[in-house]
Each structure stands twice: as C-alpha cells, then as structure tokens.
Scaffold this active site. Structure first.
Site, PDB file in Angstrom:
ATOM      1  CB  CYS A  20      -0.333   0.263   1.223  1.00 33.12           C
ATOM      2  SG  CYS A  20      -0.185   0.102   2.807  1.00 33.12           S
ATOM      3  CG  HIS A 126      -4.482   0.539   4.102  1.00 38.56           C
ATOM      4  ND1 HIS A 126      -3.989   0.390   3.381  1.00 38.56           N
ATOM      5  CD2 HIS A 126      -5.261   1.460   3.840  1.00 38.56           C
ATOM      6  CE1 HIS A 126      -4.490  -0.049   2.240  1.00 38.56           C
ATOM      7  NE2 HIS A 126      -5.573   1.142   2.694  1.00 38.56           N
ATOM      8  CG  ASP A 141      -7.778   2.625   0.420  1.00 39.60           C
ATOM      9  OD1 ASP A 141      -7.236   2.178   0.186  1.00 39.60           O
ATOM     10  OD2 ASP A 141      -8.587   2.512   1.502  1.00 39.60           O
TER      11      ASP A 141
END
Length: 285
Positions: A20, A126, A141
């Site tokens: 991520c 994250h 995202d």
C-alpha cells in the site's frame, strides 16, 4: 496550482500484497514511478544513515553503542510496511514535501483542505492517498477497485472523520509531475496499476458496489480481512453524490456522523459474528 495532467486520466493501483505504501506514493505522483524495490532501497539507505548517527553518538557518549546494532530495519517492517520517512524521501526525489496536517504550518489546510493538492493518510499498516486531479478530488485507496470521487464538501468531512478515527494525515506540497513516464496511458508498467477516465472509475465503483451488495450475505466472512485493513467506512457512489448536492451548514456534521455510524455498525457486526461463532463452537462440544 494543480494542472490537468495525463489527459485527465486517473492513475490507480489496486492492492497487491502489503504494497500500500508503493500504491500511495505512485497515486500521489499519478504514475508508476516507484516499485517496492525502490522503496526498499530508500529504507535501507535511511537505516544505514541512522546507524551511522547512532555510532557517532556512541563515540561521544550520547547513545549506547548497542542501541542500533540490530539488523532489524527501522524503516520497513517484515510485513512490508514502510515508515513515513521512506515516503518522504521518495517524494523528495520529485521535489515534494510531506508535512503533518496537525503542525502549525498546516493551519490553512486545516481550515480549507481544498487549497491543497494531495494528502497521505496512515493507520496501522495501511497507507492511501487523497489527490486532486483535473480540479476534482479522489480517494485513491488501493483497497478500492477504482478512485472514488469526493466533492469539496465531502473532502473536509472525510478528513475530519479520519482524524477522529486516529489516522495520521500529511499534506504533500510542491510541483507535482505533469506527465507519467509512459508512452501510452492504456497500459501500466506493473500488474496492479491502471489508467481510468473519471467515467470509467465511477462505473467500476458502481459495479463493484452492486456485486458486493448482492453477494454480501454469502461471502461476508471472506471480506473480513479487507474490512480490518481499512478501519474507515467509505460511502457508496450514490451516497457521495447525494452529499455532493448538499451545501447547507450541517453538511460536515451529517457526513461525519454517517461515517462514524457506519464504522460503529461494522464494529458491532464483527462483535456479533464473533459471539455467534463462539456459541456455535460451544454447541458442537
């Protein structure tokens, strides 16, 4: 001022393993500029410099020599989560600065986030980016199938909700790249990057939302891991559109309340599921 780049196309990366941070940096830059190996090299360089500082400190008696002899990296975890220092160094290559939203220098952005061009958000392991492209705001995202459009009214409430949920938020400032390093916008240099028009992004989110709704009863357990990775509750495209049309003074409060209610409902659902599973296990004994 942010200018329209790449013909108005949106660059999005879908979650791959624990990358991520890579997805976050690339969506800030709007192109596949970095790989996991690039960020790992930045992390290793930072680790080396930090060890050198500690050794120099030990020589002057400021630190214990053994404090930094561990081979464990302080800038990338075994699970692949990179530190904010790694993201900062990577973006510095493109003359971009990363500033905490809660610092005094960021007060204008706290009052009106619409003045900025990009935000980086982090909680637990994250990272994700909120970015303005072509004058419009999007949530990039990597746990979403496509970028989610955010109205300027929803942007402020969304950031407030993230802060209230414990997310660390950073502003990205500087001159953003205007073109991606690729000859074609129809293909990406990695398996998880894709170029989408705003219309395609909206269509994909609608299709994903529809599919998820129809299969949620059957497959709710399979989505538990994803829900745990994203401790905020993104609104559906229809809800975002509804909020975009609202411009009264209670808008931010209404959206924030909706986000918090959704998060609480998700937590309660998880607790109920856990309790039910325990009861079922007890019956089987």
């Amino acid at each position: 001022m942010e200018r329209t780049s790449n013909g108005g196309m949106l660059y999005h990366e879908v979650q791959e393993a624990n990358l991520c941070a890579v997805h976050c940096v690339n969506t800030v830059l709007q192109g596949p500029f970095f790989s996991e190996f690039d960020l790992a090299a930045v992390a290793a360089d930072l680790d080396g410099k930090e060890r050198q500082v500690m050794l120099e400190g030990a020589a002057t008696g400021n630190f214990a020599a053994g404090d930094f002899f561990s081979e464990e990296s302080h800038n990338v975890s075994l699970g692949g989560d990179f530190s904010i220092q790694v993201l900062q160094k990577a973006l510095e290559v493109w003359d971009l600065q990363v500033i905490p939203l809660n610092c005094p220098d960021a007060e204008p952005a706290q009052i009106d986030p619409e003045l900025e061009n990009a935000f980086i958000c982090h909680l637990h392991d994250h990272w994700f980016c909120i970015r303005r492209v072509g004058g419009e705001w999007y949530n990039f995202d990597s746990l979403l199938a496509a970028p989610q459009h955010l109205s300027k009214f929803y942007l402020s409430a969304f950031l407030d909700s993230l802060k209230g949920s414990g997310w660390s938020i950073f502003i990205v400032k500087g001159n953003f790249p205007q073109e991606c390093p690729m000859s074609s916008s129809s293909e990406a240099s990695n398996a998880f990057g894709q170029w989408l028009s705003p219309e395609d992004a909206e269509r994909i989110l609608k299709e994903t939302s529809s599919t998820r709704s129809s299969s949620s009863t059957v497959n709710y357990r399979s989505s538990d891991n994803v829900d745990q990775q994203r401790p905020y509750q993104a609104l559906s495209s229809d809800e975002v559109r509804t909020f975009s049309e609202m411009e009264d003074d209670d808008l931010k409060a209404a959206i924030a309340a909706s986000l918090l209610d959704a998060s609480a409902a998700g937590a309660n659902l998880g607790a109920v599921g856990t309790t039910s599973q325990r009861e079922e296990t007890g019956k089987q004994k």
